[in-house]
Design a protein around this motif. Structure first.
Motif, PDB file in Angstrom:
ATOM      1  N   THR A  82     -21.468 -32.100 -65.222  1.00  0.00           N
ATOM      2  CA  THR A  82     -21.194 -31.827 -64.283  1.00  0.00           C
ATOM      3  C   THR A  82     -20.653 -31.073 -63.421  1.00  0.00           C
ATOM      4  O   THR A  82     -20.609 -30.361 -62.445  1.00  0.00           O
ATOM      5  CB  THR A  82     -21.776 -33.783 -63.847  1.00  0.00           C
ATOM      6  OG1 THR A  82     -22.932 -33.712 -63.868  1.00  0.00           O
ATOM      7  CG2 THR A  82     -21.304 -33.694 -62.047  1.00  0.00           C
ATOM      8  N   PRO A  83     -19.112 -31.384 -63.593  1.00  0.00           N
ATOM      9  CA  PRO A  83     -18.189 -30.294 -63.158  1.00  0.00           C
ATOM     10  C   PRO A  83     -18.462 -29.394 -62.712  1.00  0.00           C
ATOM     11  O   PRO A  83     -17.610 -28.020 -62.125  1.00  0.00           O
ATOM     12  CB  PRO A  83     -16.571 -31.438 -63.794  1.00  0.00           C
ATOM     13  CG  PRO A  83     -16.662 -31.742 -64.586  1.00  0.00           C
ATOM     14  CD  PRO A  83     -18.449 -32.424 -64.907  1.00  0.00           C
ATOM     15  N   SER A 103     -25.223 -39.464 -65.730  1.00  0.00           N
ATOM     16  CA  SER A 103     -23.813 -39.742 -66.374  1.00  0.00           C
ATOM     17  C   SER A 103     -23.551 -40.801 -68.170  1.00  0.00           C
ATOM     18  O   SER A 103     -24.963 -40.180 -68.953  1.00  0.00           O
ATOM     19  CB  SER A 103     -23.337 -40.355 -65.381  1.00  0.00           C
ATOM     20  OG  SER A 103     -22.465 -40.289 -65.770  1.00  0.00           O
ATOM     21  N   ASP A 249     -18.146 -35.802 -66.844  1.00  0.00           N
ATOM     22  CA  ASP A 249     -17.194 -36.437 -65.266  1.00  0.00           C
ATOM     23  C   ASP A 249     -15.863 -37.427 -65.661  1.00  0.00           C
ATOM     24  O   ASP A 249     -15.113 -37.470 -64.587  1.00  0.00           O
ATOM     25  CB  ASP A 249     -17.909 -36.154 -63.746  1.00  0.00           C
ATOM     26  CG  ASP A 249     -18.811 -37.460 -63.858  1.00  0.00           C
ATOM     27  OD1 ASP A 249     -18.931 -38.415 -65.392  1.00  0.00           O
ATOM     28  OD2 ASP A 249     -19.548 -38.075 -62.824  1.00  0.00           O
ATOM     29  N   ARG A 250     -15.700 -37.848 -66.592  1.00  0.00           N
ATOM     30  CA  ARG A 250     -15.049 -39.173 -66.491  1.00  0.00           C
ATOM     31  C   ARG A 250     -14.612 -38.570 -68.431  1.00  0.00           C
ATOM     32  O   ARG A 250     -14.840 -37.483 -68.618  1.00  0.00           O
ATOM     33  CB  ARG A 250     -15.679 -40.687 -66.612  1.00  0.00           C
ATOM     34  CG  ARG A 250     -16.488 -41.068 -67.611  1.00  0.00           C
ATOM     35  CD  ARG A 250     -16.565 -41.854 -67.774  1.00  0.00           C
ATOM     36  NE  ARG A 250     -17.650 -42.574 -66.787  1.00  0.00           N
ATOM     37  CZ  ARG A 250     -18.083 -43.766 -66.130  1.00  0.00           C
ATOM     38  NH1 ARG A 250     -18.213 -45.141 -67.129  1.00  0.00           N
ATOM     39  NH2 ARG A 250     -19.491 -43.677 -65.201  1.00  0.00           N
ATOM     40  N   HIS A 334     -12.854 -41.014 -63.691  1.00  0.00           N
ATOM     41  CA  HIS A 334     -13.135 -39.912 -62.873  1.00  0.00           C
ATOM     42  C   HIS A 334     -12.292 -39.763 -62.290  1.00  0.00           C
ATOM     43  O   HIS A 334     -11.446 -40.454 -61.332  1.00  0.00           O
ATOM     44  CB  HIS A 334     -14.175 -40.513 -61.733  1.00  0.00           C
ATOM     45  CG  HIS A 334     -15.346 -40.587 -61.808  1.00  0.00           C
ATOM     46  ND1 HIS A 334     -16.346 -42.066 -62.691  1.00  0.00           N
ATOM     47  CD2 HIS A 334     -16.430 -39.902 -62.761  1.00  0.00           C
ATOM     48  CE1 HIS A 334     -17.578 -41.994 -63.237  1.00  0.00           C
ATOM     49  NE2 HIS A 334     -17.730 -40.476 -63.186  1.00  0.00           N
ATOM     50  N   THR A 343     -14.795 -31.921 -57.882  1.00  0.00           N
ATOM     51  CA  THR A 343     -15.544 -33.426 -58.106  1.00  0.00           C
ATOM     52  C   THR A 343     -14.540 -33.935 -59.214  1.00  0.00           C
ATOM     53  O   THR A 343     -14.023 -33.741 -59.701  1.00  0.00           O
ATOM     54  CB  THR A 343     -17.044 -33.351 -58.763  1.00  0.00           C
ATOM     55  OG1 THR A 343     -17.795 -34.822 -58.259  1.00  0.00           O
ATOM     56  CG2 THR A 343     -17.006 -32.543 -59.997  1.00  0.00           C
ATOM     57  N   ASP A 345     -13.781 -34.376 -63.446  1.00  0.00           N
ATOM     58  CA  ASP A 345     -13.671 -33.968 -64.352  1.00  0.00           C
ATOM     59  C   ASP A 345     -12.861 -34.363 -65.499  1.00  0.00           C
ATOM     60  O   ASP A 345     -12.008 -34.370 -65.821  1.00  0.00           O
ATOM     61  CB  ASP A 345     -13.386 -32.420 -63.520  1.00  0.00           C
ATOM     62  CG  ASP A 345     -13.638 -30.944 -65.065  1.00  0.00           C
ATOM     63  OD1 ASP A 345     -13.939 -31.492 -65.858  1.00  0.00           O
ATOM     64  OD2 ASP A 345     -13.847 -30.007 -64.559  1.00  0.00           O
TER      65      ASP A 345
END
Length: 450
Positions: A82-83, A103, A249-250, A334, A343, A345
């Motif tokens: 996502t990032p 996610s 993203d986390r 996150h 956002t 990453d």
């Protein structure tokens, strides 16, 4: 899909059940019209990415068709985090980005995350406008559609993953040589990219959870299932382990001894590093209401202010942008480094953590020990009207009494669920016994009022 269309992080549901191709098509058609209008663009450009879920292939086809139907030029970026999608939306100058991912959710679910020009998640007001248009599109068949040369075109975005990898590596100031790590890719979007990034940065890497087959994403691995990572770190005698979720993203971590390092501790380590270099803007870090009181104490003792937001990395980002700050994050892992990303990453976060280890020569356990986490108890209380309960004078009185009892040594948070008739009662206290007792006492008040 009943209720509000957008949740905390985009549109999410069971793929081909409540999240259908028809809904996906309507959502992106509406998004294209709203974001094009806001930016004054007659033919919007959209970048589309996905995680490796099998249903992502189906939804990608619907998303691409919907965008082309809206007259957009579509650039398919393929499977990537996502990032990365957010970064590519910014770097290509696109009007919107669409990430197809749920996610950390299990494989039957999927989702649609939307980004505006610049790679930013959408504010509530824009999501509400998109939702209004989706309702119109699903009820009417006579809405205007581009025809002829106005229909959008579709192509692939060349070197999408390579461009993102180069961006990540540009943030690393020194080689990570001598660091031995295990990375868990959750059989997700970063399964191919993450091991490559850490190896190219100089670390010795052993990978698990990096063989996606379309069905096994988040299945017993990743940031929500840390057991396999702990076992692998011990078996490999690694210095640490890094865990990503399905769309990366986390980032969570485990020490060489297998102790979990959550987002609060990672945020503290990174904040202290920036603070020491004079690079933490306004000496302020952004966190959500869920961050442990121990994190707040660590920041206070270091002379760092904490700006608190609602739960959700988009609210962290909004606060960062509004104040011109540099770093914020969530307990879930996150983290947003505003200088390098728009956002949360997970790979960027891991590189920052690894760089701090390389810079100081310290183990992850020693770095993370700066946060003395207070025992925490969370009780979910079923209620008939969650909003009325949290506004009750009786509940407010009980909370005030407990806060006076705990003083600076503890914390109380009552939060209505965003999707269910539940009130979440969270208490932090010096001991687990006290946290349990106080949380259950407050839960009893909440239950009695409801």
């Amino acid at each position: 899909m009943g209720g509000r269309l957008f949740g905390t992080d985009g549109v999410r549901g069971r793929a081909n059940d409540d999240l259908t191709p028809e809904l996906a098509l309507s959502v992106v058609r509406a998004a294209a019209s709203v974001l094009a209008d806001r930016d004054g663009t007659s033919r919007p450009v959209a970048v589309v990415g996905r995680d490796p879920r099998a249903s992502g292939e189906m939804l990608e086809a619907a998303v691409v068709a919907g965008l082309a139907s809206a007259g957009a030029q579509v650039l398919r970026a393929g499977v990537l985090p996502t990032p990365a999608l957010a970064f590519l939306t910014e770097s290509t100058g696109a009007d919107l980005g669409v990430m197809i991912s749920a996610s950390h959710n299990p494989m039957p679910d999927n989702g649609i995350k939307l980004f505006s020009r610049g790679g930013h998640k959408l504010p509530d007001a824009v999501e509400a406008e998109i939702e209004r248009i989706v309702t119109v599109l699903r009820r009417r068949t006579d809405t205007h559609r581009p025809v002829g040369a106005e229909i959008g075109r579709v192509g692939d975005l060349p070197r999408a993953a390579d461009t993102y990898v180069d961006h990540l590596l540009s943030t690393v100031d020194r080689p990570l040589s001598g660091i031995r790590l295990v990375v868990d890719g959750a059989h997700g979007a970063a399964a191919a990219i993450a091991p490559e990034v850490y190896r190219r940065a100089g670390a010795e890497v052993h990978a698990i959870g990096c063989r996606p087959d379309g069905w096994n994403i988040n299945d017993g691995v990743g940031s929500t299932h840390l057991g396999p990572l702990v076992e692998a770190v011990r078996a490999q005698r690694a210095d640490l382990g890094i865990a990503h979720d399905g769309d990366a993203d986390r980032c969570l971590a485990v020490t060489a001894d297998g102790e979990v390092v959550d987002g609060d501790a990672i945020l503290a380590v990174c904040a202290l590093a920036l603070h020491e270099r004079g690079a933490l803007k306004e000496d302020t870090v952004v966190a959500t209401v869920m961050s442990n009181l121990g994190f707040h104490h660590t920041m206070r003792d270091a002379g760092i202010a904490v700006l608190t937001t609602a739960v959700g990395d988009r609210y962290v980002l909004e606060a960062l942008r509004a104040r011109g700050l540099s770093l914020g994050g969530e307990q879930s892992g996150h983290l947003v480094f505003l200088e390098h990303a728009t956002t949360g990453d997970g790979l960027l976060t891991a590189l920052a953590l690894l760089s701090r280890m390389a810079e100081t020569g310290s183990s992850l356990a020693r770095l993370a020990s700066v946060v003395h986490r207070l025992p925490q108890t969370l009780v979910n209380v079923p209620v008939s009207d969650r909003l009325a309960v949290v506004e009750s004078d009786e509940v407010a009185g009980a909370v005030n009494a407990v806060e006076a009892e705990l003083g600076d040594s503890g914390r109380v948070l009552l939060r209505p669920s965003g999707t269910e008739q539940l009130v979440r009662v969270m208490v932090e206290a010096p001991t687990q016994r006290q946290a349990d007792e106080v949380a259950n006492r407050l839960a009893g008040v909440v239950a009695a009022v409801s």
